[in-house]
Design an enzyme around this catalytic site. Structure first.
Site, mmCIF file in Angstrom:
data_model
loop_
_atom_site.group_PDB
_atom_site.id
_atom_site.type_symbol
_atom_site.label_atom_id
_atom_site.label_comp_id
_atom_site.label_asym_id
_atom_site.label_seq_id
_atom_site.Cartn_x
_atom_site.Cartn_y
_atom_site.Cartn_z
ATOM 1 N N ASN A 1 1.311 3.960 -3.073
ATOM 2 C CA ASN A 1 0.984 5.379 -2.901
ATOM 3 C C ASN A 1 2.113 6.288 -3.385
ATOM 4 O OD1 ASN A 1 -1.549 4.886 -1.947
ATOM 5 N ND2 ASN A 1 -1.080 5.299 0.193
ATOM 6 N N GLU B 1 0.832 -1.217 0.000
ATOM 7 C CA GLU B 1 0.000 0.000 0.000
ATOM 8 C C GLU B 1 0.860 1.257 0.000
ATOM 9 O OE1 GLU B 1 -3.078 -0.041 -0.499
ATOM 10 O OE2 GLU B 1 -3.611 -2.091 0.006
ATOM 11 N N ARG C 1 -9.158 3.015 -7.582
ATOM 12 C CA ARG C 1 -8.560 3.287 -6.260
ATOM 13 C C ARG C 1 -9.687 3.266 -5.240
ATOM 14 N NH1 ARG C 1 -4.210 2.614 -4.919
ATOM 15 N NH2 ARG C 1 -4.294 1.041 -6.496
#
Ligand SMILES: Nc1ncnc2c1ncn2[C@@H]1O[C@H](COP(=O)(O)OP(=O)(O)O)[C@@H](O)[C@H]1O
Ligand SMILES: [Mg+2]
Lengths: 145, 115
Positions: free
Chosen positions: A52, A48, A106
């Site tokens: 990002n 994650e 997303r």
């Protein structure tokens, strides 16, 4: 707390590195003898944070992702993932479940996943300078079964 | 660079089944999504089954994959089922509340056994 072992990893912000990053970090954490669930939690949180950096911080342009992993004496792993990308204006808002500045597929749940799969999550960011995400996870290992 | 995940589409009567395998993340999800959407648009099924039995890893991109398909199906009167989830994938989807929009079922001996 004393540091037992430490790894530094620097990656280009290419999406193929999402897999390499979570593999390298989880392999390094194996010294603490995590169980399968803990290993998956680490992989997911790293995935994650690195994603990002790629999609948000560097907005699909090429930048560098800096990862530091520390294994502490008290069977804890501390993972720092840093970028020098666009930064986050309002960290609290960014961490709200379902909040996303990108549409498409997303989900806006990256921070929620990092939070619930770790013992503590710290996010510091400066607009235009970059973001640092610190994930701390206590490894109970096979003993927790 | 070859993606680290794949999808095989099977159609039977009014059901489209997408068998996913490998590691689902932001890198590998786009071609999978595209293949599933194409099949759904062409076959207009009554049920879409996403089979996660061969998925060895999933992050929130897997949530996005399921949520995105749910949105596509909403206007089509098509049911969505997600089957053979590992306990890890189940945990991730549960966190997102996907059990409220799709039928989620765990697999018997999921990938944990095979590792
Ligand atoms: N490293 C980063 N740099 C800049 N912005 C970020 C970073 N990480 C997260 N963000 C911001 O926080 C929001 C929420 O992130 P996240 O919970 O992972 O959801 P998602 O990635 O699905 O949008 C993102 O949409 C983005 O605006
Ligand atoms: Mg994210």
């Amino acid at each position: 707390m004393k540091v037992k072992n430490e790894m530094k990893l620097q990656l280009k912000s290419r999406s193929v590195n999402e897999g390499y990053a979570r593999m390298a970090v989880s392999a390094f954490a194996c010294e603490l003898d995590p169980n399968v669930e803990e290993l998956n939690d680490i992989k997911t949180a790293v995935s994650e944070a690195v994603t990002n950096c790629i999609v948000h911080a560097y907005n699909n342009e090429l930048g560098t992702i800096y990862i530091t992993v520390k294994l502490l004496e008290n069977s804890t792993v501390e993972i720092k993932i840093r970028d020098r990308g666009c930064g986050i204006e309002d960290v609290k808002q960014a961490m709200t479940p379902l909040f996303t500045t990108l549409g498409g597929d997303r989900s806006g749940l990256g921070f929620s996943v990092m939070e619930s799969f770790s013992d503590s999550l710290k996010v510091t960011s400066k607009k235009g300078k970059g973001t640092t995400v610190t994930i701390v996870k206590r490894i109970k290992g096979k003993a927790s079964f | 660079m070859k993606a680290n995940a794949e999808v095989t589409i099977k159609t039977e009567k009014k059901t489209v089944t997408a068998v996913l395998s490998g590691e689902i993340d932001h890198h590998s999800a786009p071609p999978i999504r595209q293949a599933i959407d194409e099949a759904v648009i062409v076959f207009e099924p009554e049920e879409l089954v996403l089979d996660f039995g061969l998925v060895s890893f999933m992050d929130s991109s897997g949530i996005g994959l399921v949520m995105g398909r749910y949105r596509l199906l909403e206007d089509m009167k098509c049911k969505l089922s997600v089957i053979n989830l590992s306990s890890h994938a189940f945990k991730v989807m549960k966190l997102a509340g996907l059990d409220k929009i799709a039928n989620l079922t765990k697999g018997g001996d999921s990938y944990e056994g095979k590792k």
